[in-house]
Each structure stands twice: as C-alpha cells, then as structure tokens.
Design a protein around this motif. Structure first.
Motif, PDB file in Angstrom:
ATOM      1  N   ARG A   3       0.765  -1.280   2.240  1.00  0.00           N
ATOM      2  CA  ARG A   3       0.553  -0.008   1.533  1.00  0.00           C
ATOM      3  C   ARG A   3      -0.255  -0.233   0.261  1.00  0.00           C
ATOM      4  O   ARG A   3      -0.278  -1.311  -0.296  1.00  0.00           O
ATOM      5  CB  ARG A   3       1.922   0.558   1.158  1.00  0.00           C
ATOM      6  N   LEU A   4      -0.879   0.857  -0.225  1.00  0.00           N
ATOM      7  CA  LEU A   4      -1.645   0.756  -1.467  1.00  0.00           C
ATOM      8  C   LEU A   4      -0.726   0.409  -2.629  1.00  0.00           C
ATOM      9  O   LEU A   4      -1.046  -0.407  -3.481  1.00  0.00           O
ATOM     10  CB  LEU A   4      -2.339   2.092  -1.768  1.00  0.00           C
ATOM     11  N   THR A   5       0.402   1.080  -2.671  1.00  0.00           N
ATOM     12  CA  THR A   5       1.367   0.849  -3.753  1.00  0.00           C
ATOM     13  C   THR A   5       2.737   0.708  -3.099  1.00  0.00           C
ATOM     14  O   THR A   5       2.870   0.843  -1.889  1.00  0.00           O
ATOM     15  CB  THR A   5       1.416   2.039  -4.721  1.00  0.00           C
ATOM     16  N   ARG A   6       3.746   0.508  -3.921  1.00  0.00           N
ATOM     17  CA  ARG A   6       5.083   0.380  -3.336  1.00  0.00           C
ATOM     18  C   ARG A   6       5.650   1.749  -2.938  1.00  0.00           C
ATOM     19  O   ARG A   6       6.721   1.837  -2.350  1.00  0.00           O
ATOM     20  CB  ARG A   6       6.026  -0.294  -4.329  1.00  0.00           C
ATOM     21  N   VAL A   7       4.932   2.830  -3.255  1.00  0.00           N
ATOM     22  CA  VAL A   7       5.432   4.173  -2.948  1.00  0.00           C
ATOM     23  C   VAL A   7       5.208   4.459  -1.461  1.00  0.00           C
ATOM     24  O   VAL A   7       4.085   4.361  -0.982  1.00  0.00           O
ATOM     25  CB  VAL A   7       4.698   5.233  -3.804  1.00  0.00           C
ATOM     26  N   PRO A   8       6.256   4.805  -0.739  1.00  0.00           N
ATOM     27  CA  PRO A   8       6.072   5.031   0.701  1.00  0.00           C
ATOM     28  C   PRO A   8       5.335   6.338   1.008  1.00  0.00           C
ATOM     29  O   PRO A   8       5.289   7.245   0.175  1.00  0.00           O
ATOM     30  CB  PRO A   8       7.510   5.087   1.238  1.00  0.00           C
ATOM     31  N   GLY A   9       4.811   6.430   2.211  1.00  0.00           N
ATOM     32  CA  GLY A   9       4.180   7.674   2.663  1.00  0.00           C
ATOM     33  C   GLY A   9       2.793   7.863   2.082  1.00  0.00           C
ATOM     34  O   GLY A   9       2.236   6.993   1.413  1.00  0.00           O
ATOM     35  N   VAL A  77       4.366   6.478 -11.155  1.00  0.00           N
ATOM     36  CA  VAL A  77       3.311   6.684 -12.146  1.00  0.00           C
ATOM     37  C   VAL A  77       2.104   5.795 -11.860  1.00  0.00           C
ATOM     38  O   VAL A  77       2.244   4.596 -11.619  1.00  0.00           O
ATOM     39  CB  VAL A  77       3.872   6.402 -13.561  1.00  0.00           C
ATOM     40  N   ASP A  78       0.957   6.442 -11.875  1.00  0.00           N
ATOM     41  CA  ASP A  78      -0.333   5.755 -11.893  1.00  0.00           C
ATOM     42  C   ASP A  78      -0.743   5.780 -13.355  1.00  0.00           C
ATOM     43  O   ASP A  78      -1.128   6.826 -13.884  1.00  0.00           O
ATOM     44  CB  ASP A  78      -1.317   6.546 -11.001  1.00  0.00           C
ATOM     45  N   LEU A  79      -0.616   4.632 -14.011  1.00  0.00           N
ATOM     46  CA  LEU A  79      -0.758   4.629 -15.475  1.00  0.00           C
ATOM     47  C   LEU A  79      -2.187   4.275 -15.876  1.00  0.00           C
ATOM     48  O   LEU A  79      -2.680   3.185 -15.579  1.00  0.00           O
ATOM     49  CB  LEU A  79       0.236   3.624 -16.071  1.00  0.00           C
ATOM     50  N   ALA A  80      -2.827   5.229 -16.563  1.00  0.00           N
ATOM     51  CA  ALA A  80      -4.204   5.005 -17.001  1.00  0.00           C
ATOM     52  C   ALA A  80      -4.212   4.138 -18.250  1.00  0.00           C
ATOM     53  O   ALA A  80      -3.297   4.203 -19.080  1.00  0.00           O
ATOM     54  CB  ALA A  80      -4.883   6.337 -17.290  1.00  0.00           C
ATOM     55  N   LEU A 145       0.990   1.871 -10.181  1.00  0.00           N
ATOM     56  CA  LEU A 145      -0.452   1.619 -10.090  1.00  0.00           C
ATOM     57  C   LEU A 145      -1.059   1.662 -11.492  1.00  0.00           C
ATOM     58  O   LEU A 145      -0.665   2.501 -12.312  1.00  0.00           O
ATOM     59  CB  LEU A 145      -1.088   2.711  -9.204  1.00  0.00           C
ATOM     60  N   TRP A 146      -2.019   0.788 -11.730  1.00  0.00           N
ATOM     61  CA  TRP A 146      -2.818   0.864 -12.958  1.00  0.00           C
ATOM     62  C   TRP A 146      -4.124   1.584 -12.644  1.00  0.00           C
ATOM     63  O   TRP A 146      -4.788   1.273 -11.655  1.00  0.00           O
ATOM     64  CB  TRP A 146      -3.122  -0.540 -13.506  1.00  0.00           C
ATOM     65  N   HIS A 147      -4.461   2.501 -13.512  1.00  0.00           N
ATOM     66  CA  HIS A 147      -5.663   3.324 -13.364  1.00  0.00           C
ATOM     67  C   HIS A 147      -6.573   2.903 -14.519  1.00  0.00           C
ATOM     68  O   HIS A 147      -6.362   3.297 -15.663  1.00  0.00           O
ATOM     69  CB  HIS A 147      -5.206   4.776 -13.497  1.00  0.00           C
ATOM     70  N   ILE A 148      -7.538   2.054 -14.224  1.00  0.00           N
ATOM     71  CA  ILE A 148      -8.352   1.500 -15.307  1.00  0.00           C
ATOM     72  C   ILE A 148      -9.401   2.523 -15.740  1.00  0.00           C
ATOM     73  O   ILE A 148     -10.182   3.014 -14.913  1.00  0.00           O
ATOM     74  CB  ILE A 148      -9.027   0.193 -14.863  1.00  0.00           C
ATOM     75  N   HIS A 149      -9.347   2.845 -17.068  1.00  0.00           N
ATOM     76  CA  HIS A 149     -10.381   3.728 -17.624  1.00  0.00           C
ATOM     77  C   HIS A 149     -10.400   5.050 -16.842  1.00  0.00           C
ATOM     78  O   HIS A 149      -9.384   5.445 -16.275  1.00  0.00           O
ATOM     79  CB  HIS A 149     -11.733   2.996 -17.544  1.00  0.00           C
ATOM     80  N   ASN A 150     -11.518   5.721 -16.763  1.00  0.00           N
ATOM     81  CA  ASN A 150     -11.661   6.908 -15.927  1.00  0.00           C
ATOM     82  C   ASN A 150     -13.131   7.151 -15.632  1.00  0.00           C
ATOM     83  O   ASN A 150     -13.931   7.321 -16.553  1.00  0.00           O
ATOM     84  CB  ASN A 150     -11.093   8.151 -16.630  1.00  0.00           C
ATOM     85  N   ILE A 245       1.399  -5.401 -10.199  1.00  0.00           N
ATOM     86  CA  ILE A 245       1.071  -3.988  -9.966  1.00  0.00           C
ATOM     87  C   ILE A 245      -0.417  -3.884  -9.623  1.00  0.00           C
ATOM     88  O   ILE A 245      -1.267  -4.411 -10.343  1.00  0.00           O
ATOM     89  CB  ILE A 245       1.380  -3.144 -11.227  1.00  0.00           C
ATOM     90  N   PRO A 246      -0.759  -3.190  -8.526  1.00  0.00           N
ATOM     91  CA  PRO A 246      -2.181  -3.072  -8.180  1.00  0.00           C
ATOM     92  C   PRO A 246      -2.951  -2.256  -9.228  1.00  0.00           C
ATOM     93  O   PRO A 246      -2.356  -1.472  -9.969  1.00  0.00           O
ATOM     94  CB  PRO A 246      -2.154  -2.332  -6.839  1.00  0.00           C
ATOM     95  N   ALA A 247      -4.257  -2.472  -9.240  1.00  0.00           N
ATOM     96  CA  ALA A 247      -5.101  -1.743 -10.199  1.00  0.00           C
ATOM     97  C   ALA A 247      -6.341  -1.224  -9.486  1.00  0.00           C
ATOM     98  O   ALA A 247      -6.870  -1.859  -8.580  1.00  0.00           O
ATOM     99  CB  ALA A 247      -5.505  -2.660 -11.343  1.00  0.00           C
ATOM    100  N   THR A 248      -6.787  -0.053  -9.929  1.00  0.00           N
ATOM    101  CA  THR A 248      -7.995   0.547  -9.359  1.00  0.00           C
ATOM    102  C   THR A 248      -8.676   1.354 -10.457  1.00  0.00           C
ATOM    103  O   THR A 248      -8.067   1.648 -11.489  1.00  0.00           O
ATOM    104  CB  THR A 248      -7.625   1.452  -8.157  1.00  0.00           C
TER     105      THR A 248
END
Ligand code: GLA
Length: 677
Positions: A3-9, A77-80, A145-150, A245-248
């Motif tokens: 999965r992309l993150t640990r969050v299912p579905g 949370v996808d934390l920016a 998830l880490w959300h780098i910058h925007n 934690i993955p980052a994108t």
C-alpha cells in the motif's frame, strides 16, 4: 504491491486548512470527515506563518491538538512540510528570498510561492522548519505520509536574481568543466557570443533579440534541478528523522518546467494534482493522458491523486462547476488508471482569501448542499473498492516523453511556432484512448523490450545513444512510429550532421530535405484523405525498402511521400512527416494491427475501458463519459463478466451505462483463461 501508506483501502480526503477556522469548528470537521468516510487529510500546507510566527518562536500547541483530534476520529494525516509560502518576517529579514523575473522585476510578498529556489536563506529556513516538524511529529500516531512542500514550480518556476545567476554558473561549471566546453555546447561562435570565463555568463534575462537556444535549454535544465535540490534537502531531513513514513510531493500532471522522470526517482510514490476543466468536453481524454503519465513515472507503481476540485475551481476566467456525477466519474477514472487514493482541494470551503470561490468537499452551504451529498455518497462507494489498491496495469504501447526534447522544441526561431509538445502528443493519445488501448509513457533511455509498439509523436532532441536503443528495439521486432520534426538536434541543440531525422535516418529509411511549415488557417491534403496543418516536410525515402504509405495530395509537396514504413531487422519503423491532427488515428490503426496490439474491449464512442490486476483479482473499469446511454460488449478475457464492485451485481455479456455511469468489474478468474492478465 504494498500500500501507499499504512492506511487501508482507497485513500479519501483532501487538503484541510484548520488555521482558517476557530477551533470549535475543528471538532465538527472531524465528525463530518468520519461521516463522509474520509480516511486521510493533508494538513499544514500553508501553515508556516502560524507554526513559526518569528525567527525563533514556534507554535506547535494548536497543531498538536489538531493531530490528536484527527487521530481520535480515526483520520490519518498527510503532513505537509509547510514550506511553499515563506512568512512575511522571513522575507523582510532576507528580501533576497523574493524571486526576480527575466525583466528584473522582484515579485512581492502577498500571494504565495514567493521564493527564489537558489536562495540559501530560503533553503535553510525550509529545512529548519521541515526538521522541526519531523522531530515533533515523526512518531505521532496520526502521521501516515509526508507531503513535501506544495506543487514545486507553481507560480514561480525560475528566478533571475544575482544569486540564481551564481548558482547557474556553478551548475554550468559542473556540466562543462572548461569554458571551451561551454562555448562549444552553446555554439557561441554565432553572433559573437564567446565567453572568456564563467563569470561573464548570466541567466537568459530579457535581451534585445532571440537568446542563445542552448543557453535557454541549459537554463530549463538548471531551473528543474534547482527546485529539485530544494526538494531533496527536505527529503533528506525526513529520511533522517522519519525514515518509516513515506514521502511524496504533489506533481502538476504533464508540467513543462520540471523533468518529472528525474524528480520521480526521489519520491516514495508519485502523487498528482489534476484539474480537468468541466467546460471542456474532451477534458477526460487529457486527464487520462496525465494519469497514464503519473502511473508511468515510477514504472507502474500505484500513485495518489492528491488534489482535484470537488466541483469548480476559482482560477480560470470562467469556472464551471462539475455537474452531478462528474466528480465521481472523474475520480473513478484516476482509480482506473492506477491511483490508490482520491483526494481533493479542499475539505472545507474558505470564507476569505483568493480561493474563497473554490469548491470544497464541505461547501459554504454546509451539509445541506448538493456537494456534501456527493462527498458522502462517494466516500461510501470508495469504501467498496479497497481491494483494487495495489493492482497494476499492463500496456502494450509506449509513448516516448522527454523533457529535454520538449524544452528544445519550444524555443523561438524555429520553422513553425505552432509545434508544441502537448499539441503534437494529444491527437496520438486520443486515438489510443478512443480505441481503449492502454499506453505507458517512457523516457527515451527506457528499455522498450516489453512493448509491441513504441510511439514518438515528437523527438525533436535525440541523443545518439537513445536513438541506438530505439533502433535496437525495432531491429529486435518492435514497431516504431516517429512523428515529424524528430531527430533534428543533439543534446546540445545542434542540428545533427546531415539533418533530420539524424541518428534515426537508417532505421526510418528517410531523409528530410526541407521542413515545409503550413501557414495558419491552411491545410494540406494527403492521398488517404487525412489533412495536415502547421507542418509538412519534403522527405526522400533513401533506403531501397522504404515504402510510401501515404503522399501529399495538395499544396507544393503534391505527389511527394508523407508517411513511410520500412522493415528494419525483425521490426518495422513508420515515419509521419506531417502534423496530421486526428488523422494520425488511421496510421496508428495500421501500426496497432501490425504489432498485434488489442484494445481492452471494443468500446462505443465516449466510453473508456482499462484493467488493473493484482493479487486479489483483475478489475475491469468501464466509464461512460458521454451524454447518452451506452452498451459495451464483454468479449475476450472479459466475456464471462464478473461482479460490479460498485453495485454488488453480477454482470455478464455486456455493460449498460447511463451518462456518466461507471462499472468496476472484478473479473471471474476462470474467464481469464489463457491471458497473461
Ligand atoms: C493547487 C494548490 C492548492 C490550491 C488548488 C486550487 O492545486 O496546490 O493549494 O491552490 O490548486 O485549485
């Protein structure tokens, strides 16, 4: 695939900007998120000024409460990293952070993304903030998830200040070593542009006339790299402090300024912001193209649709809302093309600021609104599609996309300014889309072996080593179609010796004698009935076995070859010397037939069909983008039908869809028989 993150579905949610609301609204938000089936929200994207109100003042208490509240409601949370909009105090302390245009205008504070990518003060402050966030929240249970910058490159893709100039010089020195190397690469013998030292070089600021094209090309490369350095600095901090934690970072679909092949190497997975225009009846075709690119950027790994509008945006001259059902259909389209999450901008509609007219999952009218009803309904539907996540898509066709070539194609003083990469690509892609033929995008250096056909709508800049790879692919039995104005220049933007198609001359079996652009408003007919606009070429078939497939039938090139085909080794190479617009479809039909490429299904007009396969099953997506009822016959590996995950109903023989209707069939495994799905 994991999965992309640990969050299912399927991830479902959007940007959440709680700093715009009093805290008592937050609890209502969290409750409503739960009601809507939201599983993850992006927070902090524009929170820098609130999190760090001064150089050495930090305020995390409100953010602690927010993350705790979301976690208590089961929302991940996808934390920016919050670095896209530097606060006023930082900009005033270091005015050099503000970016400068090619005309020397410094862009002021008061909007967003006001930073020079080469500014050491900006970079240091961004990394400091990223580290502070990672140190505090790396182990927070809500963090998924880490959300780098925007949106790197949104608004500002380049800065022409003195520090950027220094940085550019350093980048050039790394690339070329001696100044002679640069003089050769830039062709500075022309117009007395020779440089004695690197210190004499400046960015391509506004100049009296056309700027050196290789200087421009290197500038584009440099600007993409300079932003990537900013990104990598934040990425490194996260890797050190929050390795689990993955980052994108959110890409912006097929975005010219950033070489996403390079960028994607630094992402754990790709994510995208997509804003198709509901007023454009062909928007879904373009969206599909972008989603195929997102899927391809990391070799087919599922990606995340991190932002889209629930209804209207606020930044077009006319912002048309999405009619009922459209956001559902377009979201399912992203899923069909490899997304494992469907997120939006934004959760709650803003009451102030530049985006107060932008739609949201929770509109101004609140839970009484149509938008909210769709938000809740779609959340419930997505919850039924979790098993699709991780499934991947196999394509028989590859489309070559090269940012270097795109940049080189679109400089001034070319034979015809209409030759723009997206405009050249789109009709080729549209033909595949209409035929339900799935395509991957590949960089020119890719291993092409697994593909039955490779399409190169425009390879204006082509390095010999990439041409060799393409030729070897054809020689080994592949089918290549090369569009006009290809193989013209090398990696320095110098014309290949002997002219176009340069290192592809042998495999294509043609030489271009002269480019023959077509004036605006005029068209040239071909024998087949196809029409060329903007571009044609005087070509000479120069291999004995080059076959003329189609010829010009009007204009000055009447009677001359327009489309050719040549057997090469065990494969075949086509050359299309004109911009045929939709007329390319007939050529591609030939190619697909010769290459044995089959559509997913024979689809009626306006219907899109794709397949994802994973450990849990094979999923056939059928989407009706048209405004009328459609019937799609289930044939081949899908003849026995399956279960529609959206309705739970068994489907056999055919799929009937209402306008904007969709079906997601889990295909009965027996019916897959001999196929390799
Ligand atoms: C982009 C930005 C968001 C918001 C939306 C509006 O995607 O990332 O912050 O501005 O556009 O459409």
């Amino acid at each position: 695939m994991s999965r992309l993150t640990r969050v299912p579905g399927v991830l479902y949610g959007g940007d959440y900007n709680p700093e715009q609301w009093p805290e008592d609204v937050w609890s209502e938000d969290a409750e409503l998120m739960r009601e809507a089936g939201v599983t993850m929200v992006t927070v902090g994207v524009f929170s820098w000024a609130r999190l760090q109100p001064g150089p050495d003042t930090w305020d995390f208490a409100w953010f602690d409460r927010l993350l705790d509240l979301l976690h208590a409601h089961g929302i991940a949370v996808d934390l920016a990293t919050a670095t896209a909009s530097p606060p006023a105090w930082l900009v005033r302390a270091h005015p050099g952070i503000l970016p400068v245009t090619a005309d020397g205008v410094r862009l002021e504070f008061g909007s967003r993304q006001h930073y020079c990518p080469s500014s050491p003060e900006y970079r240091a402050a961004a990394v400091r903030l990223t580290r502070a966030l990672a140190e505090r929240y790396a182990h927070h249970p809500a963090l998924a998830l880490w959300h780098i910058h925007n949106e790197y490159g949104d608004h500002v893709t380049e800065c022409f200040c003195a520090r950027s100039a220094d940085h550019f010089r350093a980048w050039l020195t790394d690339r070329y070593g001696t100044i002679d190397g640069l003089n050769h690469a830039w062709g500075t013998a022309f117009w007395s542009q020779r440089y004695g030292t690197y210190d004499e070089i400046e960015p391509p600021r506004t100049a009296p006339g056309p700027v050196n094209p290789t200087q421009l090309l290197d500038w584009r490369r440099f600007c993409s790299d300079a932003l990537l350095e900013c990104h990598r600095a934040e990425r490194e901090a996260l890797r050190e402090l929050s390795p689990d934690i993955p980052a994108t970072t959110n890409f912006m679909s097929m975005f010219k300024a950033l070489d996403y092949w390079k960028w994607a190497e630094h992402e754990d997975f790709v994510s995208d912001d997509a804003y198709p225009d509901p007023a454009d009846p062909r928007a879904h075709v373009n969206a599909s193209l972008n989603y195929d690119l997102m899927r391809s950027l990391k070799g087919g790994r599922p990606w995340l649709l991190l932002e889209q509008a629930p209804s209207a945006v606020s930044w077009r001259p006319v912002n048309v809302p999405k009619k009922p059902g459209l956001q559902r259909l377009w979201s399912l389209q992203a899923l069909a093309r490899g997304a494992d999450g469907i997120m939006y901008f934004q959760w709650r509609a803003s009451r102030a600021g530049a985006e107060k007219y932008h739609s949201a999952l929770l509109p101004h009218r609140g839970t009484a609104s149509r938008g909210w009803r769709e938000t809740v309904r779609f959340g419930a539907e997505l919850a039924r599609l979790g098993e699709v996540t991780g499934a991947t898509t196999r394509a028989d066709v590859a489309i070559v996309l090269d940012w270097d070539s795109w940049w080189a194609l679109e400089v001034d003083d070319h034979p015809c300014a209409r030759m723009r990469w997206p405009d050249l690509l789109r009709p080729w892609y549209a033909a595949l889309h209409a035929r339900a033929v799935t395509a991957d995008f590949v960089p020119p250096r890719a291993d092409l072996d697994g593909y039955r056909a490779v399409l190169a709508p425009s390879l204006h800049l082509l390095r010999p080593e990439n041409a060799e790879r393409i030729a070897a692919y054809v020689h080994g039995g592949g089918h290549l179609v090369c569009g006009p104005f290809s193989g013209v220049v090398d990696g320095h933007d110098h014309i290949h010796d002997g002219g176009a198609p340069g290192p592809l001359r042998d495999v294509l079996g043609v030489s271009v004698d002269e480019f023959w652009p077509i004036p605006d408003g005029e068209a040239v007919r071909l024998d087949s009935g196809a029409e060329a606009t903007w571009w044609s070429e005087w070509i000479e078939p120069d291999a004995p076995d080059t076959e003329v497939v189609d010829s010009y039938a009007s204009g000055q090139l009447t009677g001359r070859p327009a489309v050719t085909r040549r057997p090469y080794g065990a494969g075949t190479a086509w050359y299309v010397s004109a911009h045929l617009g939709e007329g390319i479809a007939a050529v591609l039909d030939d190619v697909l037939r010769a290459a044995g490429v089959r559509p997913v299904l024979d689809v009626p007009e306006g219907v899109e069909a794709t397949v994802r396969s994973g450990t849990q099953g094979t999923y056939l997506f059928v989407l009706n983008h048209s405004d009328h009822d459609t019937r799609t016959q289930l044939t081949g590996p899908y003849a026995d039908g399956g279960t529609d995950l959206l309705t739970g109903a068994a489907v056999r023989d055919h799929i009937d869809l209402r306008p904007l209707g969709a079906a997601v069939l889990r295909i009965a495994t027996d019916s897959l028989g001999e196929t390799d799905q």
